[in-house]
Design a protein around this motif. Structure first.
Motif, PDB file in Angstrom:
ATOM      1  N   ALA A 135      -9.671  34.636  86.497  1.00  0.00           N
ATOM      2  CA  ALA A 135      -9.571  33.595  87.523  1.00  0.00           C
ATOM      3  C   ALA A 135     -10.951  33.074  87.909  1.00  0.00           C
ATOM      4  O   ALA A 135     -11.127  31.869  88.160  1.00  0.00           O
ATOM      5  N   GLU A 136     -11.934  33.967  87.951  1.00  0.00           N
ATOM      6  CA  GLU A 136     -13.297  33.563  88.309  1.00  0.00           C
ATOM      7  C   GLU A 136     -13.905  32.693  87.212  1.00  0.00           C
ATOM      8  O   GLU A 136     -14.549  31.679  87.484  1.00  0.00           O
ATOM      9  N   ARG A 168     -12.289  30.876  85.003  1.00  0.00           N
ATOM     10  CA  ARG A 168     -11.592  29.590  84.997  1.00  0.00           C
ATOM     11  C   ARG A 168     -12.119  28.684  86.111  1.00  0.00           C
ATOM     12  O   ARG A 168     -12.341  27.483  85.906  1.00  0.00           O
ATOM     13  N   LYS A 169     -12.312  29.249  87.280  1.00  0.00           N
ATOM     14  CA  LYS A 169     -12.800  28.469  88.428  1.00  0.00           C
ATOM     15  C   LYS A 169     -14.189  27.903  88.150  1.00  0.00           C
ATOM     16  O   LYS A 169     -14.472  26.732  88.457  1.00  0.00           O
ATOM     17  N   ASN A 170     -15.062  28.710  87.571  1.00  0.00           N
ATOM     18  CA  ASN A 170     -16.417  28.254  87.273  1.00  0.00           C
ATOM     19  C   ASN A 170     -16.426  27.147  86.221  1.00  0.00           C
ATOM     20  O   ASN A 170     -17.140  26.146  86.346  1.00  0.00           O
ATOM     21  N   GLN A 211     -13.978  25.107  85.490  1.00  0.00           N
ATOM     22  CA  GLN A 211     -13.420  23.896  86.098  1.00  0.00           C
ATOM     23  C   GLN A 211     -14.463  23.219  86.971  1.00  0.00           C
ATOM     24  O   GLN A 211     -14.557  21.982  87.007  1.00  0.00           O
ATOM     25  N   GLY A 212     -15.256  24.016  87.675  1.00  0.00           N
ATOM     26  CA  GLY A 212     -16.324  23.462  88.509  1.00  0.00           C
ATOM     27  C   GLY A 212     -17.336  22.681  87.677  1.00  0.00           C
ATOM     28  O   GLY A 212     -17.825  21.621  88.102  1.00  0.00           O
TER      29      GLY A 212
END
Length: 232
Positions: free
Chosen positions: A131-132, A134-136, A138-139
């Motif tokens: 999840a981390e 993926r979030k990075n 996407q950022g």
């Protein structure tokens, strides 16, 4: 007058390409290299668009000369077709998705027209939560799109070794097609397709491709990049 200058420059490129081709058949290695460098330098002057490879040691060409890495091999293909793109290798060995998120603002000063995201492998090797990662990632894509809404995005898929556990490996692999779908990006399903696990195509560490391995990567990703580059 401007068009005449461009046409003359393009004719010069083709002349150099033909000359380089002749040397490939009968010239010395240094002559061939000089001809290829002159073709690249001339094409760079005509290039009005930029293709950025943003990644880790795989993009950087760990253990090799920069000209042997797949971004440079991609530039050779672009130059031979006069597609008007300058390839920028923004690979950094050891880079994680978090590091990339921090570094992307500086890279965006290059104003890419095509942006290839090749990050995540080091996250997977370190067992960073999916999840981390993926979030990075996407950022990073959000910042690229904000800088240029017309940018063409490419997401390079990656896998992790089975010793990370089947559930983690599955969740990790799903990051990349999900990002591609969410961001309307072109997906390269697996960057190292045909290269990973092949001893002869990797350095002694078994992770980073040899020069031959990088050429194979350049060849395999070309089918995804070429439609985005257009034609002469």
């Amino acid at each position: 007058m401007a068009n005449n200058k461009v046409n003359m420059s393009r004719l010069r490129i083709w002349g150099l390409i033909l000359l380089a081709s002749g040397w490939m058949a009968c010239g010395s290695g240094s002559q061939k290299k000089e001809a290829q460098q002159e073709v690249a330098a001339t094409n760079k002057k005509l290039a009005d668009k930029k293709l950025v490879f943003f990644g880790n040691s795989l993009t950087a060409g760990f253990g090799l000369d920069p000209e042997e890495a797949f971004p440079a091999r991609t530039q050779v293909k672009i130059d031979s077709l006069e597609l008007g793109y300058e390839v920028i290798n923004a690979g950094l060995s050891g880079e994680t998705s978090a590091g990339g998120l921090t570094r992307i603002d500086w890279i965006l000063q290059q104003k890419p027209d095509i942006f290839v995201l090749e990050l995540g492998a080091n996250d997977g090797l370190r067992g960073i939560p999916v999840a981390e990662t993926r979030k990075n990632l996407q950022g990073i894509l959000d910042k690229v799109k904000a800088a240029n809404p017309e940018v063409k995005l490419v997401v390079a898929g990656m896998m992790v070794p089975p010793n990370m556990g089947p559930e983690y490996a599955k969740d990790f692999q799903s990051i990349f097609p999900e990002l591609a779908k969410t961001n309307n990006a072109t997906l390269i399903p697996f960057l190292l397709d045909g290269v990973a696990g092949e001893r002869s195509l990797n350095l002694a560490d078994g992770i980073h491709p040899t020069a031959e391995g990088h050429q194979m990567v350049a060849n395999s990703i070309w089918k995804y990049l070429q439609p985005l580059l257009g034609s002469r």
